[in-house]
Design an enzyme around this catalytic site. Structure first.
Site, PDB file in Angstrom:
ATOM      1  N   HIS A 199     -94.734 -26.644 -41.906  1.00 15.25           N
ATOM      2  CA  HIS A 199     -93.216 -26.213 -41.855  1.00 15.25           C
ATOM      3  C   HIS A 199     -92.735 -25.435 -43.104  1.00 15.25           C
ATOM      4  CE1 HIS A 199     -93.089 -28.765 -38.534  1.00 15.25           C
ATOM      5  NE2 HIS A 199     -91.922 -28.720 -38.205  1.00 15.25           N
ATOM      6  N   GLY A 240     -84.009 -34.133 -36.507  1.00 12.13           N
ATOM      7  CA  GLY A 240     -85.153 -33.451 -36.323  1.00 12.13           C
ATOM      8  C   GLY A 240     -85.159 -31.877 -36.918  1.00 12.13           C
ATOM      9  N   HIS A 241     -86.230 -31.296 -36.975  1.00 10.52           N
ATOM     10  CA  HIS A 241     -86.393 -29.937 -37.674  1.00 10.52           C
ATOM     11  C   HIS A 241     -85.524 -28.910 -36.903  1.00 10.52           C
ATOM     12  CE1 HIS A 241     -90.308 -29.163 -35.144  1.00 10.52           C
ATOM     13  NE2 HIS A 241     -89.363 -29.723 -34.553  1.00 10.52           N
ATOM     14  N   ASN A 242     -84.673 -28.052 -37.538  1.00  8.80           N
ATOM     15  CA  ASN A 242     -83.937 -26.945 -37.159  1.00  8.80           C
ATOM     16  C   ASN A 242     -82.605 -27.253 -36.412  1.00  8.80           C
ATOM     17  OD1 ASN A 242     -87.405 -25.724 -36.894  1.00  8.80           O
ATOM     18  ND2 ASN A 242     -85.564 -24.007 -37.840  1.00  8.80           N
ATOM     19  N   SER A 260     -84.049 -28.482 -33.118  1.00  9.58           N
ATOM     20  CA  SER A 260     -83.080 -27.346 -32.491  1.00  9.58           C
ATOM     21  C   SER A 260     -81.996 -27.762 -31.739  1.00  9.58           C
ATOM     22  CB  SER A 260     -83.900 -26.370 -31.835  1.00  9.58           C
ATOM     23  OG  SER A 260     -85.216 -26.105 -32.567  1.00  9.58           O
TER      24      SER A 260
END
Lengths: 332, 332, 332
Positions: A199, A240-242, A260
């Site tokens: 990441h 979570g990521h993004n 996302s």
């Protein structure tokens, strides 16, 4: 946007010749610019390398501004004349394969942390090189502030919290054990097994955010995970990521947001709400405790249940089933 | 009960003149006693200031024993002759506004911790001033024991656990990463955004409590969060502010209890049970795994489902729906 | 398998005379071998003591290989002639009563940790005696590596992670705040209250496992909790004692696995999946996000809902109920 030099560095700029060798293509067909960073497709600008996995028809009119964009090696893609397009077997795999040997964590070896004289750092806390602690900030026992991390004025970082690859605004509070900027949960198959995607993004907490004890907010894969100003998050939540969270959002304990996701301003999430990847929650929407959300919620609506649906629909269903079975019981 | 001087102190006693200035009222109408502490309405005694938000008709016959009680500034309240009643626009906001500039964390600067010679504290642990570690207690690596915290005999505090504003009984076990006494999740709107309410209460763990790894138990807003003797709590559970848990209660992993909940003795909560604010669970009641409880459960009953209802009702509904849809499928 | 001497030691070998005294039986009826370790019934071998709680008819043909096996003190058991069978009132209680005064944590007082010269250990980390850190491993700030713990090559242990009673394979990643090897959640009633069962097992993570931030994996009661190679686990998941997870399994955030569960290779668990004790999930099975699993899932199937059932059944039920109630609304 490419990598943030406070957190990552490339081992060297990649010349057209380097790119040609890496992907086994003709150097003459490539742009003459060097590649100095990596980014997502949408966030790319000059100097970046990125990748695109879709069919040619979803290639946007104004295609990526990247210097190099890896695309699938299919016949339709081979017809593309853009010099920034490089066809490879598996764009995602090729991209991360390059990245893993080229992009490294920036440790700021020679640059001690800057701690404002009016900040307070517990003797047992660790603040790494390149970090910056603002005026009036308070860093508690056993907190870990990673290389290059920026902590705003009057921020309060609780005991045992860890912060990496993150920009933390003014007046932010992290309670004990909160985890900011760990790797997101992204996997790529290869060699007959699952492998972790590295990441290269960040976490950004805007001013006045509060993050409860033992929460986790993962950094972006490429690009950022963002939490808007004055958003308040209870204990043991996960982002979570993004994922992009707006301002003045409230999340009660165990709210779990996948990757996302986009959550607009003033949204309210009850305890243990779960939100699937890529979902959008409109401004001011509310989700009842325990809701499991799999699709978009329009602004202002109140949803509940598992899977989540408009609250009135769910309640009508609950009441109807209850009545049917009580009637049957009575008529026995 | 006012603030516990082991954890909080007021900057000075407030004279009638100070109170008059703070709330813009006539000094002559006030009690002559000084105000030396703050408390909840129900827990107030002489010397305390508290607040009351309800209508006059819910004002109890024996109204608050506080020296000063802030109430809404409505006409019905202006008719109240009690000298301890002070009308203000927004009692809650006025109360916490006073508190935030008047009540501070007690750090016991000049009073080193008392650690029993037969206690064992890991070299990497931090024990703050004013704390007290009982005979036979064992404090593991990187544990944090905050100012004034009391740890009973033979208690075992796991690695990376953090304890603040808490009284911990004999034989209590905290597994690694448990968080005791962090701020509760209480918000107050103001200046067009959400703001965190400061918390002036404590956590009390009675003898023999076990708290699993990475659990969180928040301290009370005013008054205490309490866990009764020999209650056993699995990993990653959460107990909100001002919740009162009885003795010999069992909570399986991820059980999440909101604020001001009352759980009586011998209750059993399955994994991932969620309990809404202000709910009461009667003695010996049981909640099946995954239950989401929104209302009171009578003593001895077994409930399940989401929202939780008597287990037999939920099971009957599940079976009925399943039969109906299987029949339809078969008759196609 | 008896206790692992890297983590536990017995105060002395128990002679037949010691056993006779402990359980108030005739020494002459006992095997002449000493007892040097303890184990589960299924894992027992010569030198071990174990216990068995079932009726005589479930006593396997090739009964326990243990030197001593405690069984219930009922008339049917008194007819058993095997010299390794010792009848006691409450086998479980008698077993753990013996263990608690006889088996102790091995602290390796005189044996400093072995850290490979090419491993990297943060200055603030603690590595206890008897631990072993492999080549290329990286131990981050405030990580705790307990006595006797084995860390494989190129493993990455995140900040604030804690590892006790565990064997960690090559290339394993633990993100920040993960808890490995804490006590499982096992209770035994006694003296009118619940008491914690001491845990004498281990955690084993095979090569390439990734464990997310603030996850918890408890060690076995007797025997091991095991996670197979290249299994990938998201943040805030929980794995109970004695659970066996296969290879290449994926668990999304908050997946919670109870004790003694068996999960075969290539299983996929969505976010917030809960799995009850002793359940078996067959190879390649998938559980949708939020599923609450109470019974076995055959290999290759996809289940969802709460309680979990085949996904198509659950979806059919959801759709049918939704249609019924929409029809009723329309016909009003």
């Amino acid at each position: 946007m490419g990598i943030d030099p406070r957190f990552f560095r490339v081992s060297k700029a990649l010349s057209p010749s380097d790119i040609a060798k890496q992907f086994d293509v003709e150097e003459g067909s490539l742009p003459t610019d060097s590649v100095t960073s990596l980014s997502s497709f949408d966030g790319a600008s000059k100097g970046d390398i990125c990748f695109f996995e879709g069919p040619l028809k979803s290639w946007p009119e104004h295609a990526s501004a990247a210097t190099i964009c890896l695309t699938p090696d299919t016949s339709e893609w081979r017809s593309v004349a853009d010099s920034n397009v490089v066809q490879v077997d598996n764009p995602r795999a090729a991209f991360f394969d390059l990245a893993s040997g080229w992009v490294f964590e920036e440790t700021h070896q020679s640059q001690p942390p800057r701690i404002h004289p009016e900040a307070s750092v517990a003797p047992s806390a660790v603040v790494e090189n390149g970090a910056n602690i603002g005026k009036g900030a308070k860093i508690d026992a056993f907190a870990y502030i990673g290389p290059g991390v920026q902590i705003g004025e009057n921020a309060k970082i609780g005991s045992h919290a860890s912060i990496r690859f993150s920009l933390v605004g003014n007046g932010v509070k992290l309670l004990a054990g909160a985890r900011l900027g760990e790797d997101g949960f992204g996997l790529i198959p290869g060699d007959g097994k699952m492998n972790d995607l590295p990441h290269y993004g960040r976490v950004i907490l805007h001013d006045g955010v509060t993050l409860g004890a033992n929460c986790t907010v993962d950094r972006g894969l490429l690009g950022d995970t963002v939490i808007g100003a004055h958003t308040k998050i209870d204990n043991q939540c996960h982002i979570g990521h993004n994922t992009i969270v707006g301002q003045n959002v409230i999340m009660v304990a165990y709210a779990g947001i996948s990757g996302s996701v986009k959550i607009d301003d003033n949204v309210r999430l009850g305890g243990r709400v779960g939100v699937a990847d890529h979902v959008h929650i409109g401004e001011g929407a509310q989700l009842g405790a325990g809701a499991g959300l799999l699709r978009d919620v329009p602004a202002g609506e109140t949803w509940g249940g598992f899977p989540a649906r408009p609250l009135k629909d769910w309640q009508r269903e609950l009441i109807w089933v209850s009545k049917q079975t009580r009637r049957r019981k009575a008529s026995k």
